[in-house]
Design an enzyme around this catalytic site. Structure first.
Site, PDB file in Angstrom:
ATOM      1  N   TYR A  17      12.306   9.681  30.730  1.00 45.71           N
ATOM      2  CA  TYR A  17      12.953   9.976  32.015  1.00 45.71           C
ATOM      3  C   TYR A  17      12.389  11.256  32.629  1.00 45.71           C
ATOM      4  O   TYR A  17      13.102  12.026  33.269  1.00 45.71           O
ATOM      5  CB  TYR A  17      14.485  10.041  31.850  1.00 45.71           C
ATOM      6  N   CYS A  61      12.315  23.084  48.138  1.00 46.47           N
ATOM      7  CA  CYS A  61      13.311  23.642  49.055  1.00 46.47           C
ATOM      8  C   CYS A  61      14.670  22.996  48.845  1.00 46.47           C
ATOM      9  O   CYS A  61      15.183  22.282  49.711  1.00 46.47           O
ATOM     10  CB  CYS A  61      12.836  23.438  50.488  1.00 46.47           C
ATOM     11  N   ARG A 100      15.820  15.626  35.578  1.00 47.80           N
ATOM     12  CA  ARG A 100      17.033  15.605  34.749  1.00 47.80           C
ATOM     13  C   ARG A 100      17.931  16.827  34.919  1.00 47.80           C
ATOM     14  O   ARG A 100      19.143  16.672  35.045  1.00 47.80           O
ATOM     15  CB  ARG A 100      16.690  15.375  33.275  1.00 47.80           C
ATOM     16  N   GLY A 102      20.206   3.370  24.062  1.00 49.30           N
ATOM     17  CA  GLY A 102      21.207   4.418  24.255  1.00 49.30           C
ATOM     18  C   GLY A 102      21.314   5.460  23.170  1.00 49.30           C
ATOM     19  O   GLY A 102      22.087   6.408  23.307  1.00 49.30           O
ATOM     20  N   PRO A 141      15.639   0.686  22.670  1.00 46.27           N
ATOM     21  CA  PRO A 141      15.598   2.154  22.742  1.00 46.27           C
ATOM     22  C   PRO A 141      14.569   2.631  23.760  1.00 46.27           C
ATOM     23  O   PRO A 141      13.499   2.045  23.893  1.00 46.27           O
ATOM     24  CB  PRO A 141      15.180   2.564  21.325  1.00 46.27           C
ATOM     25  N   GLY A 142      14.908   3.650  24.500  1.00 46.69           N
ATOM     26  CA  GLY A 142      13.957   4.258  25.434  1.00 46.69           C
ATOM     27  C   GLY A 142      13.819   5.723  25.092  1.00 46.69           C
ATOM     28  O   GLY A 142      12.837   6.177  24.514  1.00 46.69           O
TER      29      GLY A 142
HETATM   30  C1  LIG Z   1      18.307   2.433  30.344  1.00 44.56           C
HETATM   31  C2  LIG Z   1      18.446   1.230  29.520  1.00 44.56           C
HETATM   32  C3  LIG Z   1      18.008   1.219  28.186  1.00 44.56           C
HETATM   33  C4  LIG Z   1      17.417   2.420  27.514  1.00 44.56           C
HETATM   34  O1  LIG Z   1      18.352   3.420  27.302  1.00 44.56           O
HETATM   35  P1  LIG Z   1      17.974   4.699  26.419  1.00 44.56           P
HETATM   36  O2  LIG Z   1      19.166   5.548  26.505  1.00 44.56           O
HETATM   37  O3  LIG Z   1      16.779   5.317  27.017  1.00 44.56           O
HETATM   38  O4  LIG Z   1      17.718   4.217  25.022  1.00 44.56           O
HETATM   39  C5  LIG Z   1      18.125   0.045  27.481  1.00 44.56           C
HETATM   40  N1  LIG Z   1      18.650  -1.067  28.035  1.00 44.56           N
HETATM   41  C6  LIG Z   1      19.092  -1.093  29.314  1.00 44.56           C
HETATM   42  C7  LIG Z   1      19.642  -2.339  29.866  1.00 44.56           C
HETATM   43  C8  LIG Z   1      19.005   0.053  30.092  1.00 44.56           C
HETATM   44  O5  LIG Z   1      19.452   0.030  31.340  1.00 44.56           O
END
Ligand SMILES: *Cc1c(COP(=O)(O)O)cnc(C)c1O
Length: 418
Positions: free
Chosen positions: A371, A342, A312, A239, A274-275
């Site tokens: 994303y 469209c 997004r 997050g 982290p993503g």
């Molecule tokens: C989406 C998600 C993440 C990654 O969130 P980021 O905002 O991209 O860091 C981590 N854990 C869970 C369970 C998620 O659903």
């Protein structure tokens, strides 16, 4: 920080001109920087160095196999939310003992696959799921490793669609019901309690929501331990935010500085998921200007990429910087940058002021590494874009552009229509 910078007036990905890649591979096109990706991952590793931890990259941000392999080689784990992501994580060589599996709707088949893969733990989102996993593990004569995803009821003050830690959300188990669910888990003979999990949302630009969440989870851990329930892993989710427009997000080190003193001496291994903060600013989407359109009320820049490639802006009204791949001195215009799909919601920017682009100019939509492709679709039967990984002065196609034949792959025409 990222490695998409101008050299003279030409945008580069590391040491390669973006225009050179676009000329070779075509547009629309995702480009990732290997150096940025590893720097972001290692920022987490270094921040938590010295404290037991596992960094589990959230595959839903970007699950290209080459990206995953680059991270796996550095020692990265995986946070997966489907059988498909588990498959990709394993294919990339991520050790099962560094894989955690979350999601409110795991199917029986996915649970079996994860058990067979011997992942580190399931992050359980309901008592129903907890029972189902025990039943399946029993059939397989295995013990299912679990953590319960608790919902610490934290307002992460982010976009409502990407906030997940409030009571009203579908995710996790309420704090008040945690003990009762852990007691149920302990009673189940084919379940092994490993840890506790929380994930409060995404694109969080302050440290305090994480601190609040960890504090609440820690007090629960103490309560659970008093009831004889052992917790080894504290998974604090992902997050951490990034800069899309002008947000200032904390660094992983800022997070570590606040979190480690809290968890220290609690005999817990920390997991982070982290993503976005790893992949987001490690990628851009390159698109070509097709037409300029002046309507009485508005100007439009129509490009060859759309919401099917990068959702997004349409989904979250998200802001992305849009940079010219070659800087120009043309007069400024204020225009909407839109795709060919469209739908009125098919835009990348609204009322954006920029140096007037010309037909065939290339534009870079920034912060598209997370994303981006992972949310892409074939809507309007558009071919999904190619992906390229840049490392220093070299670039590598890591996913081919789709072809028309991909659009009918798997389609069957019943006899009566032949
Ligand atoms: C989406 C998600 C993440 C990654 O969130 P980021 O905002 O991209 O860091 C981590 N854990 C869970 C369970 C998620 O659903």
């Amino acid at each position: 920080m990222h490695d998409f910078q101008y050299k003279r007036s030409a945008l580069h990905a590391e040491d390669v001109p973006v225009e050179k890649i676009a000329n070779r591979v075509g547009t629309p096109l995702y480009i990732y920087s290997h150096r940025t990706l590893l720097r972001h991952y290692n920022a987490f590793e270094n921040a938590f160095d010295g404290y037991p931890h596992i960094i589990c990259f959230a595959l839903k941000a970007n699950s290209n196999g080459a990206i995953l392999r680059a991270l796996a080689k550095e020692g990265c784990g995986a946070d997966v939310v489907s059988g498909g992501e588990l498959y990709l994580a394993r294919e990339a060589g991520i050790p099962p003992k560094k894989i955690v599996y979350a999601g409110v709707g795991k199917t029986g088949e996915e649970i079996r696959f994860a058990l067979k893969s011997r992942i580190l733990m399931f992050n359980i989102e309901s008592s129903d799921e907890l029972k189902a996993i025990d039943r399946i593990a029993g059939q397989m004569k295995m013990k299912a490793p679990v953590a319960l995803r608790v919902n610490p009821n934290i307002n992460a003050s982010t976009h409502p669609y990407i906030s997940t830690g409030l009571r009203k959300h579908k995710f996790g188990i309420a704090m008040e019901s945690a003990l009762e669910n852990y007691l149920l888990a302990r009673k189940q003979v084919n379940t092994e309690i490993k840890g506790i999990h929380c994930h409060i949302g995404s694109q969080i630009t302050k440290v305090s929501p994480f601190v609040d969440a960890v504090k609440r989870v820690l007090s629960l851990v103490r309560k659970l331990r008093k009831s004889g329930i052992d917790i080894q892993y504290l998974d604090m989710g992902g997050g951490l935010g990034i800069t899309y427009e002008n947000e200032v997000s904390p660094y992983p080190a800022d997070l570590a500085k606040e979190i480690i003193p809290l968890v220290n001496k609690n005999d817990l291994t920390l997991i982070l998921e982290p993503g976005r903060s790893i992949a987001g600013n490690a990628g851009i989407l390159v698109t070509k200007v097709l037409y300029l359109k002046d309507s009485p009320k508005k100007k439009f820049v129509i490009v060859d990429s759309g919401m099917n490639d990068l959702l997004r802006p349409s989904l979250y009204e998200a802001y992305h910087h849009i940079l010219p791949v070659k800087k120009s001195r043309r007069a400024q215009v204020t225009a909407d940058v839109v795709g060919p799909i469209c739908e009125s919601g098919d835009f990348f920017a609204r009322e954006r002021t920029m140096n007037s682009p010309a037909r065939d100019d290339l534009l870079a939509i920034m912060s598209a590494g997370g994303y981006g492709f992972s949310m892409s679709s074939n809507y309007n039967s558009r071919l999904r874009p190619a992906e390229v990984l840049v490392k220093g002065a070299s670039f590598h196609v890591i996913r081919e552009r789709e072809q028309y034949s991909d659009l009918s792959r798997g389609v069957r025409i019943p006899d009566f229509l032949k």
